[in-house]
Design a protein around this motif. Structure first.
Motif, PDB file in Angstrom:
ATOM      1  N   LEU A 251       0.829  -1.201   0.000  1.00  0.00           N
ATOM      2  CA  LEU A 251       0.000   0.000   0.000  1.00  0.00           C
ATOM      3  C   LEU A 251       0.866   1.255   0.000  1.00  0.00           C
ATOM      4  O   LEU A 251       1.895   1.324   0.668  1.00  0.00           O
ATOM      5  N   ARG A 252       0.414   2.238  -0.772  1.00  0.00           N
ATOM      6  CA  ARG A 252       1.105   3.521  -0.887  1.00  0.00           C
ATOM      7  C   ARG A 252       0.077   4.643  -0.743  1.00  0.00           C
ATOM      8  O   ARG A 252      -1.136   4.429  -0.884  1.00  0.00           O
ATOM      9  N   ASN A 253       0.566   5.839  -0.475  1.00  0.00           N
ATOM     10  CA  ASN A 253      -0.260   7.037  -0.607  1.00  0.00           C
ATOM     11  C   ASN A 253       0.074   7.690  -1.940  1.00  0.00           C
ATOM     12  O   ASN A 253       1.243   7.838  -2.300  1.00  0.00           O
ATOM     13  N   SER A 254      -0.957   8.080  -2.679  1.00  0.00           N
ATOM     14  CA  SER A 254      -0.770   8.784  -3.930  1.00  0.00           C
ATOM     15  C   SER A 254      -1.538  10.094  -3.863  1.00  0.00           C
ATOM     16  O   SER A 254      -2.596  10.173  -3.227  1.00  0.00           O
ATOM     17  N   TYR A 255      -1.024  11.129  -4.519  1.00  0.00           N
ATOM     18  CA  TYR A 255      -1.599  12.470  -4.410  1.00  0.00           C
ATOM     19  C   TYR A 255      -2.055  12.943  -5.782  1.00  0.00           C
ATOM     20  O   TYR A 255      -1.462  12.600  -6.812  1.00  0.00           O
ATOM     21  N   ALA A 256      -3.120  13.727  -5.790  1.00  0.00           N
ATOM     22  CA  ALA A 256      -3.686  14.194  -7.061  1.00  0.00           C
ATOM     23  C   ALA A 256      -4.297  15.571  -6.883  1.00  0.00           C
ATOM     24  O   ALA A 256      -4.615  16.000  -5.764  1.00  0.00           O
ATOM     25  N   LEU A 257      -4.463  16.248  -8.004  1.00  0.00           N
ATOM     26  CA  LEU A 257      -5.139  17.547  -8.000  1.00  0.00           C
ATOM     27  C   LEU A 257      -5.917  17.700  -9.299  1.00  0.00           C
ATOM     28  O   LEU A 257      -5.672  17.009 -10.294  1.00  0.00           O
ATOM     29  N   LEU A 304      -4.216   8.655   8.253  1.00  0.00           N
ATOM     30  CA  LEU A 304      -4.985   9.801   7.779  1.00  0.00           C
ATOM     31  C   LEU A 304      -4.440  11.154   8.245  1.00  0.00           C
ATOM     32  O   LEU A 304      -4.266  12.060   7.417  1.00  0.00           O
ATOM     33  N   PRO A 305      -4.142  11.389   9.534  1.00  0.00           N
ATOM     34  CA  PRO A 305      -3.683  12.729   9.940  1.00  0.00           C
ATOM     35  C   PRO A 305      -2.390  13.153   9.243  1.00  0.00           C
ATOM     36  O   PRO A 305      -2.251  14.312   8.828  1.00  0.00           O
ATOM     37  N   ILE A 306      -1.446  12.223   9.100  1.00  0.00           N
ATOM     38  CA  ILE A 306      -0.178  12.548   8.441  1.00  0.00           C
ATOM     39  C   ILE A 306      -0.419  12.838   6.965  1.00  0.00           C
ATOM     40  O   ILE A 306       0.120  13.801   6.402  1.00  0.00           O
ATOM     41  N   ARG A 307      -1.227  12.011   6.343  1.00  0.00           N
ATOM     42  CA  ARG A 307      -1.531  12.184   4.918  1.00  0.00           C
ATOM     43  C   ARG A 307      -2.204  13.525   4.655  1.00  0.00           C
ATOM     44  O   ARG A 307      -1.896  14.208   3.682  1.00  0.00           O
ATOM     45  N   ALA A 336      -7.471  19.273  -4.263  1.00  0.00           N
ATOM     46  CA  ALA A 336      -6.345  18.350  -4.132  1.00  0.00           C
ATOM     47  C   ALA A 336      -6.707  17.294  -3.098  1.00  0.00           C
ATOM     48  O   ALA A 336      -7.414  17.579  -2.126  1.00  0.00           O
ATOM     49  N   TRP A 337      -6.203  16.085  -3.301  1.00  0.00           N
ATOM     50  CA  TRP A 337      -6.550  14.996  -2.388  1.00  0.00           C
ATOM     51  C   TRP A 337      -5.456  13.932  -2.415  1.00  0.00           C
ATOM     52  O   TRP A 337      -4.545  13.960  -3.225  1.00  0.00           O
ATOM     53  N   ALA A 338      -5.583  13.009  -1.489  1.00  0.00           N
ATOM     54  CA  ALA A 338      -4.688  11.854  -1.428  1.00  0.00           C
ATOM     55  C   ALA A 338      -5.539  10.600  -1.374  1.00  0.00           C
ATOM     56  O   ALA A 338      -6.636  10.601  -0.813  1.00  0.00           O
ATOM     57  N   GLY A 339      -5.048   9.538  -1.978  1.00  0.00           N
ATOM     58  CA  GLY A 339      -5.767   8.277  -1.971  1.00  0.00           C
ATOM     59  C   GLY A 339      -4.827   7.125  -1.717  1.00  0.00           C
ATOM     60  O   GLY A 339      -3.605   7.236  -1.890  1.00  0.00           O
ATOM     61  N   THR A 340      -5.395   6.008  -1.277  1.00  0.00           N
ATOM     62  CA  THR A 340      -4.615   4.791  -1.091  1.00  0.00           C
ATOM     63  C   THR A 340      -4.408   4.125  -2.445  1.00  0.00           C
ATOM     64  O   THR A 340      -5.320   4.031  -3.262  1.00  0.00           O
ATOM     65  N   PHE A 341      -3.190   3.699  -2.680  1.00  0.00           N
ATOM     66  CA  PHE A 341      -2.808   3.084  -3.945  1.00  0.00           C
ATOM     67  C   PHE A 341      -2.042   1.809  -3.628  1.00  0.00           C
ATOM     68  O   PHE A 341      -1.344   1.739  -2.605  1.00  0.00           O
ATOM     69  N   GLY A 342      -2.184   0.796  -4.460  1.00  0.00           N
ATOM     70  CA  GLY A 342      -1.509  -0.468  -4.180  1.00  0.00           C
ATOM     71  C   GLY A 342      -0.678  -0.953  -5.336  1.00  0.00           C
ATOM     72  O   GLY A 342      -1.085  -0.845  -6.505  1.00  0.00           O
TER      73      GLY A 342
END
Length: 400
Positions: A251-257, A304-307, A336-342
């Motif tokens: 699992l990774r965090n991915s960011y988008a806008l 979640l808080p760190i992300r 802008a947001w962050a999502g879980t990515f695998g």
């Protein structure tokens, strides 16, 4: 699991398209699908259309998990290049995976037309550029191997790239087959069409446990009502890893806008999808209403808080990278947001049966082209239920 943070664009743009009730009585069906996102919707649509009675269950509102955070770039290209995948699994296996994904994009286009609703589907070309000069030789090998297996793709050198785009890169592959879509609208359109054929959808209802016997499976929910079915399908995305003893995804965090609407896309040839050879990679697309959508900056999965705290910095990095590529296109971020990515070991999805889960199928579209994988999972699971086989069942199996 918190699958996204920040302000994901699709639910804000579209609103709550259609509400579904929570489960309020016991149900009996042929197949119960756990997960009401784009994967579950594709599976349910294919099963219902084939005459298989089906129930969908989701603990959130429909499409409010990973689907709402997806940037929905549809590519046949897998995160693992064909050359590398061939070394891992053998050339025949790897090429078959690529060709299946290529066909899946065309099948999604056909499906979107059949739905008869505007779900933001747009055919596109795709530019895959070398992040550094050392990547050129790998792109040359990749081009040759794809062409060997009948995939239409062009190799562009630095001069060819600069004739079409305002940036200079050492080399790129320009693919003819790709697309983009609004995954939130597509998910709702699929469920709407399927409910007209008898599909039952219940959200805000969590599957807490399940028992199997010779005749099927009983799913027990947090609302005190059960669903009895012959088969079940896990379309639970990144949350499925918690059910499996086998480690299948990192699992990774991915960011988008997404930007405010843009009037002129100066230098963006054909508004092609754009991504790069670096890992993690930057990617960018446009939207139906003329916005820029981009993502990347992947990192180790964080809570979640760190992300949440990292979104502004990641947004700034994405904006900077975009301006380096397209200095004449104004970019003003709207959301802008962050999502879980695998990520899987080989970049392929996991589709099929697992020895620890009798009477069940998994549809786990991990990787950068998850919707493409989800379409394949829906087709394969349908055929397994109806015919007992699918010619490509082994491509995405757990023990590959």
């Amino acid at each position: 699991m918190d699958l996204r943070s920040g302000k994901a664009f699709w639910p804000i743009q579209n609103g709550l398209i259609r509400p579904y009730p929570p489960l309020q009585e016991h149900q009996t069906t042929d197949v119960v699908v756990l997960g009401g996102g784009i994967t579950g919707a594709l599976v349910a649509w294919h099963l219902t259309r084939a005459g298989i009675d089906c129930v969908v269950l989701d603990r959130r509102d429909v499409a409010f998990g990973s689907t709402s955070a997806s940037t929905a770039i549809l590519q046949y290209e897998i995160d693992t290049p064909l050359t590398q995948l061939s070394r891992l699994l053998g050339e025949e296996h790897a090429a078959r995976a690529y060709l299946l994904c290529l066909k899946a994009i065309r099948d999604i286009e056909t499906l979107c037309h059949e739905l008869g609703e505007d779900v933001g589907f747009q055919p596109k070309h795709s530019l895959y550029f070398a992040s550094k000069p050392a990547d050129v030789r790998g792109l040359q090998r990749e081009h040759a191997l794809r062409r060997k297996h009948g995939i239409q793709v062009d190799f562009w050198d630095e001069e060819e790239i600069s004739r079409h785009f305002p940036f200079r890169k050492s080399a790129a592959l320009y693919s003819q087959t790709a697309a983009e879509v609004d995954p939130y609208r597509l998910c709702h359109a699929l469920l709407k069409a399927a409910t007209k054929k008898g599909l039952r959808v219940f959200d805000r209802t969590e599957a807490q446990s399940w028992d199997t016997d010779d005749s099927g499976v009983t799913v027990r929910t947090d609302r005190g009502f059960d669903i009895r079915a012959s088969k079940m399908v896990f379309a639970t995305g990144y949350e499925a890893q918690s059910l499996l003893r086998q480690k299948v995804v990192r699992l990774r965090n991915s960011y988008a806008l997404v930007s405010e609407p843009v009037t002129e896309f100066t230098g963006w040839h054909e508004k092609a999808l754009i991504w790069e050879t670096a890992r993690p990679y930057l990617y960018a697309r446009t939207t139906q209403d003329g916005r820029i959508m981009m993502g990347g900056e992947d990192e180790t999965f964080r809570t979640l808080p760190i992300r949440e705290r990292r979104i502004p910095g990641k947004q700034a990095r994405l904006e900077e990278k975009f301006r380096d590529l397209f200095p004449e296109i104004p970019l003003e971020t709207a959301f802008a947001w962050a999502g879980t990515f695998g990520e899987t070991r080989d970049g392929l999805a996991y589709i099929g049966e697992h020895p620890d889960f009798p009477k069940a199928y998994f549809a786990l579209g991990y990787g950068g082209n998850g919707i493409t994988y989800s379409l394949l999972a829906a087709q394969m699971i349908r055929d397994m239920i109806l015919k007992g086989h699918h010619p490509d069942w082994d491509v995405f199996r757990f023990d590959r």
